[in-house]
Design an enzyme around this catalytic site. Structure first.
Site, PDB file in Angstrom:
ATOM      1  N   ASP A  78      -3.925  -4.824   1.152  1.00 50.54           N
ATOM      2  CA  ASP A  78      -4.218  -4.180   2.435  1.00 50.54           C
ATOM      3  C   ASP A  78      -5.604  -4.652   2.869  1.00 50.54           C
ATOM      4  OD1 ASP A  78      -4.774  -2.586   4.577  1.00 50.54           O
ATOM      5  OD2 ASP A  78      -4.530  -0.681   3.515  1.00 50.54           O
ATOM      6  N   HIS A 111       2.498   2.176   5.235  1.00 51.33           N
ATOM      7  CA  HIS A 111       2.630   0.719   5.092  1.00 51.33           C
ATOM      8  C   HIS A 111       4.018   0.393   4.552  1.00 51.33           C
ATOM      9  CE1 HIS A 111      -1.824  -0.263   5.196  1.00 51.33           C
ATOM     10  NE2 HIS A 111      -1.845   1.046   4.995  1.00 51.33           N
ATOM     11  N   GLU A 171      -3.943   1.728  -2.887  1.00 53.83           N
ATOM     12  CA  GLU A 171      -4.051   3.149  -2.571  1.00 53.83           C
ATOM     13  C   GLU A 171      -3.118   3.976  -3.465  1.00 53.83           C
ATOM     14  OE1 GLU A 171      -5.026   5.782   1.429  1.00 53.83           O
ATOM     15  OE2 GLU A 171      -3.987   3.864   1.664  1.00 53.83           O
ATOM     16  N   ASN A 201       0.879  -1.165   0.000  1.00 50.71           N
ATOM     17  CA  ASN A 201       0.000   0.000   0.000  1.00 50.71           C
ATOM     18  C   ASN A 201       0.917   1.215   0.000  1.00 50.71           C
ATOM     19  OD1 ASN A 201      -1.415   2.331   0.934  1.00 50.71           O
ATOM     20  ND2 ASN A 201      -3.048   1.041   1.732  1.00 50.71           N
ATOM     21  N   ASP A 250      -1.405  -6.109   6.189  1.00 51.00           N
ATOM     22  CA  ASP A 250      -1.106  -6.391   4.783  1.00 51.00           C
ATOM     23  C   ASP A 250      -0.751  -7.870   4.669  1.00 51.00           C
ATOM     24  OD1 ASP A 250      -0.847  -3.475   3.501  1.00 51.00           O
ATOM     25  OD2 ASP A 250       0.007  -3.468   5.529  1.00 51.00           O
TER      26      ASP A 250
END
Length: 256
Positions: free
Chosen positions: A146, A247, A35, A8, A217
């Site tokens: 994620d 992340h 993302e 992510n 994750d």
């Protein structure tokens, strides 16, 4: 060895150089991003092509967005959850190297009891049904990304502090357990790992420096793949860089 990884990136525009450097260093066969926060017309596909990766993506401005880069040809199967009416770009399913890869950016849920929490649980119910459908067609299946769920207290820096809160609530964990019961294994937990291994840390309060994180994750593999899994790991080095994502990458290796 066949390697798949997930990250992510919390804005591909901001983290593009970090992503490209990580790919050139580790050379995974398949790499899933979440993302990306990038509209399709602005996706930097050429940058991936230049380092030997094909890439497919589905995104939107400022929020969500998922992508998959691969060294080998890949076929897009789905760009959303079938049967779930949703404009949010959170799902990308591809076929690559005879493996079905489902890249997920699971809704956060905001807080337990909220409308967004209900949306998350409904979303997970449809994901479970879709996973069953995929397993009927593909014996080699990987769900990764994620998940915005901690599988267990071992994946939480302070289980008591997070008890019954978002990302750690029992209904969320039950939904994840239901997925795992569908012939999937959490590859990270197939191997001995260091205690307090996390993949996400809040930007605030020095949480990364204090290792106050969560493992949200995940890479889940169907039985034919999990039997061939040789390793699964978290790389915390990118979280130590300047302007990092909150992340860090996770990866799994298979003997295919």
């Amino acid at each position: 060895m066949w390697t798949i990884a997930s990250w992510n990136v919390n804005s591909l525009k901001v983290r593009l150089l970090q992503v490209l450097q990580w790919l050139e260093t580790h050379e995974p066969d398949v790499f899933a991003l979440q993302e990306t926060k990038t509209q399709d017309e602005n996706f930097p596909a050429a940058a991936f092509h230049e380092i030997g990766y094909q890439v497919v993506f589905t995104g939107q401005k400022a929020y969500n967005g998922v992508a998959i880069a691969s060294r080998n040809p890949l076929q897009v199967l789905h760009t959303g959850l079938p049967g779930f009416d949703d404009t949010q770009k959170r799902v990308l399913c591809v076929l690559v190297d005879d493996v079905c890869v489902l890249n997920l950016y699971v809704p956060n849920g905001s807080e337990v009891g909220s409308d967004k929490y209900t949306y998350k649980l409904d979303w997970l119910t449809r994901l479970d049904a879709f996973t069953c459908e995929l397993l009927q067609r593909h014996d080699k299946l990987i769900l990764l990304g994620d998940f915005n769920i901690t599988p267990a207290d071992a994946d939480v820096h302070d289980p008591q502090q997070w008890r019954d809160k978002i990302l750690c609530s029992q209904p969320e964990r039950d939904a994840l357990s239901g997925l795992l019961a569908r012939d999937l294994s959490d590859t990270f937990r197939m191997f001995e790992q260091e205690n307090h291994s996390f993949s996400w840390w809040d930007y605030r309060a020095g949480d990364f420096a204090r290792n106050r994180g969560l493992r949200i994750d995940l890479i889940l593999a169907s039985t034919p793949l999990s039997r061939r899994c040789a390793d699964s790991w978290i790389d915390i080095m990118p979280r130590q860089q300047q302007r990092p994502s909150d992340h860090t990458p996770v990866a799994a290796e298979f003997r295919l």
